[in-house]
Design an enzyme around this catalytic site. Structure first.
Site, PDB file in Angstrom:
ATOM      1  N   THR A  42     -48.211 -36.692 -79.482  1.00  0.00           N
ATOM      2  CA  THR A  42     -48.491 -37.086 -80.864  1.00  0.00           C
ATOM      3  C   THR A  42     -49.845 -37.794 -80.999  1.00  0.00           C
ATOM      4  OG1 THR A  42     -46.112 -37.316 -81.129  1.00  0.00           O
ATOM      5  CG2 THR A  42     -47.472 -38.261 -82.860  1.00  0.00           C
ATOM      6  N   SER A  47     -53.327 -37.771 -88.105  1.00  0.00           N
ATOM      7  CA  SER A  47     -54.416 -37.741 -89.087  1.00  0.00           C
ATOM      8  C   SER A  47     -55.674 -38.459 -88.619  1.00  0.00           C
ATOM      9  CB  SER A  47     -53.970 -38.396 -90.398  1.00  0.00           C
ATOM     10  OG  SER A  47     -52.777 -37.828 -90.861  1.00  0.00           O
ATOM     11  N   HIS A  51     -55.240 -47.252 -90.386  1.00  0.00           N
ATOM     12  CA  HIS A  51     -54.601 -47.698 -91.616  1.00  0.00           C
ATOM     13  C   HIS A  51     -54.887 -49.167 -91.907  1.00  0.00           C
ATOM     14  CE1 HIS A  51     -52.312 -44.110 -92.629  1.00  0.00           C
ATOM     15  NE2 HIS A  51     -52.088 -43.935 -91.336  1.00  0.00           N
ATOM     16  N   ARG A 312     -43.377 -37.034 -85.297  1.00  0.00           N
ATOM     17  CA  ARG A 312     -43.157 -38.470 -85.482  1.00  0.00           C
ATOM     18  C   ARG A 312     -41.869 -38.864 -84.766  1.00  0.00           C
ATOM     19  NH1 ARG A 312     -43.890 -35.945 -90.339  1.00  0.00           N
ATOM     20  NH2 ARG A 312     -45.636 -36.517 -91.684  1.00  0.00           N
ATOM     21  N   CYS A 407     -71.477 -24.311 -76.223  1.00  0.00           N
ATOM     22  CA  CYS A 407     -70.649 -24.042 -77.409  1.00  0.00           C
ATOM     23  C   CYS A 407     -71.586 -23.947 -78.606  1.00  0.00           C
ATOM     24  CB  CYS A 407     -69.637 -25.167 -77.618  1.00  0.00           C
ATOM     25  SG  CYS A 407     -68.838 -25.177 -79.230  1.00  0.00           S
ATOM     26  N   CYS A 409     -71.010 -23.122 -81.754  1.00  0.00           N
ATOM     27  CA  CYS A 409     -70.570 -23.617 -83.062  1.00  0.00           C
ATOM     28  C   CYS A 409     -70.812 -25.121 -83.183  1.00  0.00           C
ATOM     29  CB  CYS A 409     -69.091 -23.332 -83.286  1.00  0.00           C
ATOM     30  SG  CYS A 409     -68.662 -21.582 -83.259  1.00  0.00           S
TER      31      CYS A 409
END
Lengths: 488, 425
Positions: A42, A47, A51, A312, A407, A409
């Site tokens: 995880t 995201s 926070h 989660r 690479c 890109c």
């Protein structure tokens, strides 16, 4: 048998943060990670948001560690060199009915001493975020973004540089208390430790059940994400969140800019049974785009370059609101066995503060003496694409591999790939290169660079390239040689 | 201040700089030189020239152009030799990072950073393959998922097998050729899955690569999910209806360890995009006039970054013309701006190149049909007037159609739009 004073089970962001904090003391420390690299669960699939601490009630551990962790991030980023940007967050009310929820969040935030919270009108938001439509929004300036895998890797590598031993592809299969130490059984042999820290994330219950009957259940809630092409990076400037989905205890599908210029859509929320079931689904992919379009109507349809999911670790079912606090505690029956249970969002933000707390708990078990030799990593990874012309020229002069783009890109050079391969924890998969230097993360998704990385890995490790893995022990890239090559 | 030796940007200037040393770039560079450009620079990011050709070890290259069928490496060698004889300034392992509106190129290689001031630039960056995410195939993210071209590189350049039991999605030419190639190497090719009711590769490849080796082709099918936590374990295929929606209940699990994607190619135009050159949303390549000049004066485009070609022969012919134009630097700006006529695809036509006619005279149009049709008629219409009507025996989206047309000055002065259509006889 190897003896350690502290054994940490799990090389996610929590395990790595604890390992790094402990590495400041004169201790023998081991981290057991079943994946082929740290941040393989995880911790890499979320995201990447730092926070602020407005979503959890005042008295909770979630609120406390989130707010404390948030304040520690800037200095950690400066010390460890992982990227961090305080882009701020708008939580938007799409209709009048949702404004109450914004007020509620603001109050919770103020209770938790989160500074700078401000209500903004729809037209005010429009000035900053022209593509976003809302009636009102809560502006959260203390929310930031980072790259969660780079953060975790930086913590782990700095721990390793300070003599923490990382055992990758090492799954703990048994745990037993013997007099004054624990016997730890793994697929790579047996170990002993005085203190065991269970930071196994989704598998935290499995670890507890090795020594005692768990008094809790783990509920797995999968969140899927879509990654958009960098061409669309100008769609948003800050994070854009809907009001939280209370029934599921999740924050809802939000739109997050990333440090690298991609945009993330997600996460969804779906309760599942298998902690390894990290699939993405057609239905959710379509839903994510639909839900994101409710926030940004001009969102393009064909902008996705990748999709992934993370899981989660919840201690509460949706029926009970999906919300439960973290449990960070020493086993009552088994002194020296420290458990971190249900560490879900905002776990990434909370990690540094949780690590401090664990140090306190361990200091009550073992005498901790600070070492003078601790080296904080003050240089981050150098990225060719982010350097000035002069810096680029100097590097190429020093080592011509800085002038070879591997690479195309993401404009990653051979020197950066080599640096990723020489990591101090010994991770050596295609993914461990990708998460360290971004080779293969662009819009062609490794189409051009995989063959070059395979070649460079073969040369660097002097290994048969047909043994190269993508990301885990059984994810071999190849099935041997072609017919014509079998003679040699 | 004098900068210390060795750490300054290396300055160059050139008449024509060609970006990309694949078949298009080679052809353009040679042609530019032959057309009188004195200093021609050819830049390529790889350590070899020829682009994708060295890994295309099957034959069929050069048939239309020379009458002889060559393998990819042989075809490339022919052009590389010509380029070397022509005194073209070749810079390998050199990556162009950007160029600006004044045609100043920034490139990097092991010797340092380079600034190259070019009188004309020819874009020949080629294309990349679509990935599973371009068509949003859900499921796990195990190893064993390759685009067909990557699998081809591993087999043909490195002698490594990407897998043993293979499903291929997409019946484009690369996918078809890889089906046969894998079969030769002893792999078990379980089938080629195609969402359309017809194969999207050349008909000759369907026969020579699939039918000759009894490899099944599942038309009107797609892959709906990839399963396998570490390595691919199975893919789910399902039938689709006429609107390409999956027909539920038709899902079938196929056990395999490798999933190859041959979904088509995307022109690589990051450099063009960054400098604001107009890109045709259908071809994915720059909008060009009949001299292959893009909307940025002095910048030309050819090869697969302009449009994805079926054969290297046609690609090279166009690229030579682009190189010639660059050498002669036929810019729009030098002509009367008022007489620009746009060419647009009409009924039955997916796209047309060039998209702009900037001067009257003979123009070569290349176009693709929207769907396969037998005996049809190609119309070129200027307002209500038919400029050209040509019967075609067949039209297949896999085969690019080329047609010459004479555009008189009076048409250009009276019309701003030409329409190209395909109709029934």
């Amino acid at each position: 048998m190897k003896n350690f004073q502290v054994a940490i089970i799990g090389g996610g962001v929590i395990g790595s943060a604890i390992a790094r904090e402990l590495s400041k003391y004169k201790l023998n420390i081991a981290v057991f990670e079943m994946g082929s690299d740290v941040a393989s669960g995880t911790s890499k699939a979320n995201s990447g948001v730092v926070h602020s601490g407005i979503n959890s009630p005042h008295s909770s551990l979630k609120a406390r560690f989130c707010v404390e962790g948030n304040k520690m991030f800037q200095s950690l980023a400066d010390e460890l060199g992982f990227p961090l940007q305080w882009v701020g967050k708008y939580i938007i009310a799409k209709n009048e009915g949702e404004i109450n929820e914004l007020e509620h969040l603001k109050k919770t935030g103020m209770d938790n001493s989160v500074s700078g919270l401000e209500m903004k009108g729809g037209s005010e938001v429009k000035k900053k975020e022209p593509n976003v439509s809302c009636v009102k929004a809560l502006w959260v300036p203390t929310a930031g973004i980072t790259l969660p895998y780079e953060f975790t890797i930086a913590l782990a590598e700095n721990a390793a540089e300070n003599n923490v031993r990382f055992f990758l592809e090492t799954k703990v299969t048994g745990l037993k208390k013997q007099q004054n130490h624990f016997l730890i059984k793994t697929n790579n042999g047996d170990f002993q430790a005085e203190v065991v820290v269970n930071a196994a994330g989704l598998n935290c219950r499995e670890v507890v059940s090795m020594v005692e009957e768990p008094d809790f259940q783990v509920y797995l809630c999968r969140g899927e994400y879509l990654v958009l092409d960098k061409n669309y990076s100008s769609l948003i400037n800050s994070m854009i969140y809907p009001v939280p989905v209370k029934e599921l205890g999740v924050l809802g599908v939000h739109i997050t800019p990333t440090i690298e210029g991609n945009i993330l859509l997600g996460p969804s929320a779906e309760f599942i049974d298998d902690p390894y079931d990290k699939r993405t689904t057609k239905e959710t992919m379509n839903n994510l785009i639909q839900e994101a379009k409710e926030i940004i109507p001009s969102l393009p349809d064909k902008a996705v370059i990748n999709a992934y999911s993370g899981i989660r670790c919840k201690l509460a079912l949706p029926e009970s609101g999906g919300w439960a606090d973290y449990r960070i505690e020493e086993s009552k029956n088994m002194p020296g066995f420290i458990n971190l249970l249900g560490v879900e969002s905002p776990g990434l933000t909370a990690a540094p503060a949780i690590a401090k707390e664990i140090i306190k708990m361990i200091s009550r078990l073992i005498e901790l003496k600070e070492k003078n030799s601790f080296k904080s990593r003050i240089h981050g990874r150098k990225r060719f694409s982010e350097l000035s012309t002069e810096e680029q020229l100097n590097l190429i002069k020093e080592d011509e591999r800085w002038g070879r783009i591997v690479c195309r890109c993401e404009h990653v050079t051979e020197a950066e790939v080599i640096e990723a391969l020489s990591n101090p924890i010994g991770a050596k998969t295609i993914s461990s290169v990708k998460y360290r230097c971004r080779a293969g993360m662009g819009r062609c998704q490794g189409g051009f660079c995989t063959q070059h990385i395979v070649r460079i890995m073969g040369e660097y490790f002097n290994m048969d390239v047909t043994d190269i893995k993508l990301k885990s022990p059984n994810s071999n890239l190849f099935y041997g040689r072609t017919r014509g090559d079998q003679s040699d | 201040m004098v900068e210390p030796e060795g750490i300054k940007v290396i300055d160059h200037s050139a008449d024509v700089v060609v970006i990309g040393g694949g078949p298009a770039g080679l052809a353009a560079a040679i042609s530019a030189k032959e057309s009188g450009a004195e200093h021609v620079v050819l830049l390529d990011r790889n350590s070899w020239l020829g682009g994708i050709l060295p890994q295309c070890i099957h034959d069929g290259f050069g048939v239309e152009e020379t009458g002889t069928s060559m393998t990819g490496p042989e075809y490339a060698e022919k052009y590389i030799e010509m380029a070397e004889k022509q005194d073209i300034d070749i810079m390998k392992e050199t990556m162009v990072l950007q160029f600006d509106k004044r045609r100043e190129i920034t490139a990097v290689n092991k010797n340092g950073l380079h600034k190259i001031k070019a009188s004309a630039i020819v874009l020949a960056m080629g294309c990349r393959e679509k990935t599973r995410w371009n068509v949003m195939i859900p499921g796990d993210r195990p190893s064993g998922i390759y685009t067909a071209g990557v699998a081809q590189a591993f087999i043909n350049l490195y002698n490594i097998m990407p897998g043993k039991n293979v499903i291929i999605l997409g019946s484009g030419d690369v996918g078809l050729i890889m089906a046969r190639r894998l079969k030769f190497e002893g792999a078990n090719v379980l089938g080629v899955v195609e969402i359309l009711p017809y194969a999207s590769g050349l008909p000759r490849n369907v026969v020579q690569c699939l039918e000759d080796y009894d490899i099944p082709l599942f038309l009107n099918h797609t892959v709906t999910c990839i399963n396998g936590k570490e390595r691919v374990e199975q893919v789910i295929i399902a039938q689709v209806d006429k609107k390409m929606n999956v027909i539920s209940g038709t899902e079938k699990k196929i056990e395999c360890d490798t999933f190859l994607l041959s979904l088509g190619l995307i022109p690589e135009n990051e450099l063009a995009n960054n400098v604001g050159i107009e890109i045709d949303s259908i071809t994915g390549g720059p909008t060009v006039n009949q001299y292959f000049e893009t909307t940025l004066s002095g910048v030309f485009a050819c090869g697969n970054c302009l449009q994805v070609y079926d054969t290297v022969d046609v690609l090279a012919t166009d690229a030579k013309n682009a190189g010639k134009s660059a050498a002669k630097n036929l810019t729009i700006q030098k002509k009367d701006k008022k007489i620009i006529t746009k060419v647009a695809p009409g009924r039955g036509v997916r796209y047309v190149v060039p998209q702009i006619i900037s001067e009257p005279g003979k123009v070569h149009l290349t176009l693709r049909a929207e769907k396969p049709r037998e005996s049809s008629v190609l119309h070129v219409i200027a307002d209500d007037k038919e400029l050209l009507k040509k019967r075609l025996l067949w039209a297949n989206p896999a085969n690019m159609i080329g047609v010459d047309i004479d555009i008189p000055l009076e048409v250009m002065t009276t019309t701003q739009n030409l329409e190209v259509m395909l109709g029934d006889c």
